[in-house]
Write an enzyme that holds these catalytic residues in place. Structure first.
Site, PDB file in Angstrom:
ATOM      1  N   LYS A   1       3.942  -7.688  12.472  1.00 15.41           N
ATOM      2  CA  LYS A   1       4.480  -6.286  13.044  1.00 15.41           C
ATOM      3  C   LYS A   1       4.151  -6.164  14.304  1.00 15.41           C
ATOM      4  O   LYS A   1       5.207  -5.682  15.031  1.00 15.41           O
ATOM      5  CB  LYS A   1       3.944  -5.023  12.342  1.00 15.41           C
ATOM      6  CG  LYS A   1       4.633  -5.125  10.730  1.00 15.41           C
ATOM      7  CD  LYS A   1       3.922  -4.084   9.809  1.00 15.41           C
ATOM      8  CE  LYS A   1       4.159  -3.976   8.352  1.00 15.41           C
ATOM      9  NZ  LYS A   1       3.483  -3.268   7.673  1.00 15.41           N
TER      10      LYS A   1
ATOM     11  N   GLN B   1      -1.619   0.144   6.983  1.00 12.77           N
ATOM     12  CA  GLN B   1      -1.240  -0.813   5.947  1.00 12.77           C
ATOM     13  C   GLN B   1      -2.150  -0.735   4.542  1.00 12.77           C
ATOM     14  O   GLN B   1      -3.136  -0.357   4.468  1.00 12.77           O
ATOM     15  CB  GLN B   1      -1.723  -2.151   6.630  1.00 12.77           C
ATOM     16  CG  GLN B   1      -1.245  -3.401   6.145  1.00 12.77           C
ATOM     17  CD  GLN B   1       0.380  -3.612   6.225  1.00 12.77           C
ATOM     18  OE1 GLN B   1       0.741  -3.027   6.919  1.00 12.77           O
ATOM     19  NE2 GLN B   1       0.983  -4.267   4.893  1.00 12.77           N
TER      20      GLN B   1
ATOM     21  N   ASP C   1       6.757   4.681   8.145  1.00  8.18           N
ATOM     22  CA  ASP C   1       6.686   4.017   6.937  1.00  8.18           C
ATOM     23  C   ASP C   1       7.561   4.742   5.857  1.00  8.18           C
ATOM     24  O   ASP C   1       8.008   4.190   4.769  1.00  8.18           O
ATOM     25  CB  ASP C   1       5.427   3.563   6.388  1.00  8.18           C
ATOM     26  CG  ASP C   1       4.830   2.374   6.634  1.00  8.18           C
ATOM     27  OD1 ASP C   1       5.580   1.256   6.620  1.00  8.18           O
ATOM     28  OD2 ASP C   1       3.556   2.142   6.692  1.00  8.18           O
TER      29      ASP C   1
HETATM   30  N1  GUN Z   1       2.006  -2.961   2.296  1.00  5.33           N
HETATM   31  C1  GUN Z   1       3.131  -3.643   1.566  1.00  5.33           C
HETATM   32  N2  GUN Z   1       4.441  -3.190   2.409  1.00  5.33           N
HETATM   33  C2  GUN Z   1       3.888  -2.399   3.181  1.00  5.33           C
HETATM   34  C3  GUN Z   1       4.705  -1.410   4.020  1.00  5.33           C
HETATM   35  O1  GUN Z   1       6.067  -1.420   4.014  1.00  5.33           O
HETATM   36  N3  GUN Z   1       4.057  -0.640   4.863  1.00  5.33           N
HETATM   37  C4  GUN Z   1       2.819  -0.721   4.825  1.00  5.33           C
HETATM   38  N4  GUN Z   1       2.097   0.422   5.572  1.00  5.33           N
HETATM   39  N5  GUN Z   1       1.878  -1.329   3.910  1.00  5.33           N
HETATM   40  C5  GUN Z   1       2.646  -2.068   3.033  1.00  5.33           C
END
Ligand code: GUN
Length: 291
Positions: free
Chosen positions: A51, A95, A118
């Site tokens: 990311k 995350q 998110d």
């Molecule tokens: N863990 C698995 N997928 C995601 C996501 O799209 N965002 C976040 N913050 N954590 C995750």
């Protein structure tokens, strides 16, 4: 069979975002995403690194905040509060998964909904349910952008979503049933208690496999000509690979691909689109906050 190339589509989307950021008015700072990573879960490390790297390539600033696996819930909430109040931060992501002693819902609810790129905050999920403007969670949003990029018309299709998670299956089913294009599907959402799953997937014009079980969707579960979207990204042991593992999707790609009209590969399908969708949300948050 057409391969839905998430990598190429994501790159095109990121190029568009990069241009928008580059062409911002003088005096406006570039978008800024703050990512919090708690502990050192291998998969989470990889996702967050990816990311951050993608942000850089699109001219989006990013700050990675690492916290020890033993961090207290209140220290994490305090860090989120600091980012909420920081006028120079446009997007915040924490995350997941978090260590067991931390309440994920509490953390999700602590993020300012205007910075919740998110789309996990209950306010944003509520807005999604009502069809209002919101931040759509990145994975289902990325899938919708991929269908759109390939001009796939889903109106009237029977879509079967396998998996009811809060961040993929549930929002995916809402998006596919919306009065939009892509959308306008008749949606069946299935889960671990569903009876005779195969009889449902066999009827589907579009299947989204999002349950996290490698190779789960086999050819005998798929109708000839169906569209298959594979959300799985499970690490499976592989001694022939340098890393000792490979990434496996939820679809038995080798046998399912020949009978599909469209299918996403793993890797290079949904995963790449998830990141492009997150960056899209970050630029949207920035536009809303700074213009
Ligand atoms: N863990 C698995 N997928 C995601 C996501 O799209 N965002 C976040 N913050 N954590 C995750």
């Amino acid at each position: 069979m057409v391969l839905l190339d998430g990598k190429k589509t994501a790159l095109e989307l990121r190029e568009k975002l990069k241009l928008e950021v580059q062409n911002r008015p003088e005096g406006v700072s570039a978008p800024h995403l703050a990512a919090i990573l708690v502990g050192n879960n291998g998969a989470s490390e990889t996702y967050v690194a990816s990311k951050v790297k993608s942000c850089e390539a699109a001219g989006i600033r990013s700050t990675l905040i690492r916290m020890d696996a033993g961090v207290s819930e209140s220290d994490l909430l305090q860090e989120i509060d600091k980012l909420n109040k920081d006028a120079d931060v446009d997007g915040i992501l924490v995350q997941l998964p978090l260590p067991r002693h931390i309440d994920e819902l509490k953390v999700t609810m602590a993020v300012n909904p205007a910075k919740d790129v998110d789309g996990f905050h209950p306010e944003n999920i509520g807005r999604l349910t009502l069809g209002m403007d919101t931040f759509v969670p990145a994975t289902p949003f990325g899938i919708m952008l991929l269908l759109e990029a390939y001009g796939i018309k889903t109106s009237g299709m029977h879509a079967v979503v396998v998996g009811r998670s809060a961040i993929v299956g549930t929002p995916m089913s809402l998006l596919l049933s919306r009065n939009s294009e892509p959308g306008n599907c008749t949606v069946t959402i299935t889960h671990s208690r569903t009876k005779n799953l195969m009889s449902l997937t066999k009827q589907a014009d579009l299947i989204v496999a999002a349950l996290g079980k490698p190779g789960f969707l086999t050819a005998d579960m798929v109708k000839e000509g169906a569209i298959v979207i594979d959300v799985g990204i499970t690490r499976v042991e592989d001694n022939n690979s340098e890393k000792g593992y490979r990434i496996s999707g939820d679809v038995d790609f080798k046998h399912v691909a020949p009978i599909c009209s469209y299918i996403t590969p793993v890797p290079g399908g949904v995963g790449a689109m998830t990141i492009a969708a997150l960056l899209t949300n970050t630029v949207t948050a920035w536009r809303r906050r700074r213009f």
